[in-house]
Design a protein around this motif. Structure first.
Motif, PDB file in Angstrom:
ATOM      1  N   MET A   1      -9.163  -4.116   3.631  1.00  0.00           N
ATOM      2  CA  MET A   1      -7.722  -3.738   3.128  1.00  0.00           C
ATOM      3  C   MET A   1      -8.201  -2.398   2.172  1.00  0.00           C
ATOM      4  N   ALA A   2      -7.338  -1.467   2.536  1.00  0.00           N
ATOM      5  CA  ALA A   2      -7.474   0.065   1.726  1.00  0.00           C
ATOM      6  C   ALA A   2      -6.103   0.252   1.119  1.00  0.00           C
ATOM      7  N   LYS A   3      -5.991   1.380   0.371  1.00  0.00           N
ATOM      8  CA  LYS A   3      -4.758   1.816  -0.071  1.00  0.00           C
ATOM      9  C   LYS A   3      -4.765   3.464  -0.075  1.00  0.00           C
ATOM     10  N   ILE A   4      -3.595   4.064   0.374  1.00  0.00           N
ATOM     11  CA  ILE A   4      -3.343   5.140   0.648  1.00  0.00           C
ATOM     12  C   ILE A   4      -2.188   5.756  -0.458  1.00  0.00           C
ATOM     13  N   ASN A   5      -2.048   6.701  -0.738  1.00  0.00           N
ATOM     14  CA  ASN A   5      -1.322   7.382  -1.705  1.00  0.00           C
ATOM     15  C   ASN A   5      -0.162   8.386  -1.137  1.00  0.00           C
ATOM     16  N   VAL A   6       1.219   7.717  -1.077  1.00  0.00           N
ATOM     17  CA  VAL A   6       2.182   8.505  -0.430  1.00  0.00           C
ATOM     18  C   VAL A   6       3.194   8.773  -1.438  1.00  0.00           C
ATOM     19  N   LYS A   7       3.422  10.040  -1.864  1.00  0.00           N
ATOM     20  CA  LYS A   7       4.367  10.435  -2.903  1.00  0.00           C
ATOM     21  C   LYS A   7       4.233   9.706  -4.243  1.00  0.00           C
ATOM     22  N   ASN A   8       2.795   9.701  -4.643  1.00  0.00           N
ATOM     23  CA  ASN A   8       2.697   8.836  -5.922  1.00  0.00           C
ATOM     24  C   ASN A   8       3.034   7.487  -5.750  1.00  0.00           C
ATOM     25  N   THR A   9       2.834   6.742  -4.538  1.00  0.00           N
ATOM     26  CA  THR A   9       3.223   5.483  -4.522  1.00  0.00           C
ATOM     27  C   THR A   9       1.975   5.012  -3.634  1.00  0.00           C
ATOM     28  N   ALA A  10       1.314   4.026  -4.031  1.00  0.00           N
ATOM     29  CA  ALA A  10       0.171   3.303  -3.363  1.00  0.00           C
ATOM     30  C   ALA A  10       0.479   2.212  -2.272  1.00  0.00           C
ATOM     31  N   VAL A  11       0.038   2.492  -1.150  1.00  0.00           N
ATOM     32  CA  VAL A  11       0.558   1.998   0.072  1.00  0.00           C
ATOM     33  C   VAL A  11      -0.732   0.966   0.684  1.00  0.00           C
ATOM     34  N   THR A  12      -0.624  -0.137   0.769  1.00  0.00           N
ATOM     35  CA  THR A  12      -1.700  -0.775   1.327  1.00  0.00           C
ATOM     36  C   THR A  12      -1.837  -0.798   2.799  1.00  0.00           C
ATOM     37  N   VAL A  13      -3.013  -0.472   3.224  1.00  0.00           N
ATOM     38  CA  VAL A  13      -3.249  -0.584   4.792  1.00  0.00           C
ATOM     39  C   VAL A  13      -4.409  -1.510   5.165  1.00  0.00           C
ATOM     40  N   VAL A  14      -3.895  -2.566   6.225  1.00  0.00           N
ATOM     41  CA  VAL A  14      -4.914  -3.571   6.582  1.00  0.00           C
ATOM     42  C   VAL A  14      -5.381  -3.155   7.781  1.00  0.00           C
ATOM     43  N   SER A  15      -6.466  -3.475   8.210  1.00  0.00           N
ATOM     44  CA  SER A  15      -6.910  -3.208   9.746  1.00  0.00           C
ATOM     45  C   SER A  15      -7.544  -4.564  10.113  1.00  0.00           C
TER      46      SER A  15
END
Length: 86
Positions: free
Chosen positions: A1-15
Motif C-alpha cells: 500500500m502506498a500514498k500519493i499526494n493529489v492537491k494536498n490530499t493523501a490518496v491511498t494506492v493499493v496494488s
C-alpha cells in the motif's frame, strides 16, 4: 500500500496482482470530511451508472445486464439509493 499526494490530499494506492487501485474515499476527502455524501451523490448520477454498466459489461463475465437495466431505470429518482460499502 502506498500514498500519493493529489492537491494536498493523501490518496491511498493499493496494488493487487500488478493492478493499482485508488481510494475513492480518500479522493472524496478533497471536498469534505463527509465522504459518504460525496460518493453517494456521485453514485446516483446517471452518467456514473452508465459508465459502471459499460465497465461491468467489458470486464465482468458474471455481469447480469437485464438486472442492471432495472437498476438503471431508477437512477435519478429521489428514492434511488445505491448500496455503498465504504
Amino acid at each position: 500500500m502506498a500514498k500519493i499526494n493529489v492537491k494536498n490530499t493523501a490518496v491511498t494506492v493499493v496494488s493487487i496482482d500488478d493492478t493499482d487501485y485508488i481510494s475513492l474515499t480518500d479522493i472524496a476527502k478533497y471536498k469534505t470530511n463527509d465522504t459518504s455524501a460525496v460518493i453517494g451523490n456521485w453514485m446516483r448520477n446517471r452518467n456514473t451508472i452508465e459508465f459502471l454498466g459499460i465497465w461491468e459489461t467489458l470486464y465482468n463475465p458474471g455481469f447480469k445486464p437485464l438486472e442492471f437495466e432495472g437498476f438503471k431505470k431508477e437512477v435519478g429518482l429521489n428514492a434511488f439509493q445505491p448500496l455503498l460499502l465504504l
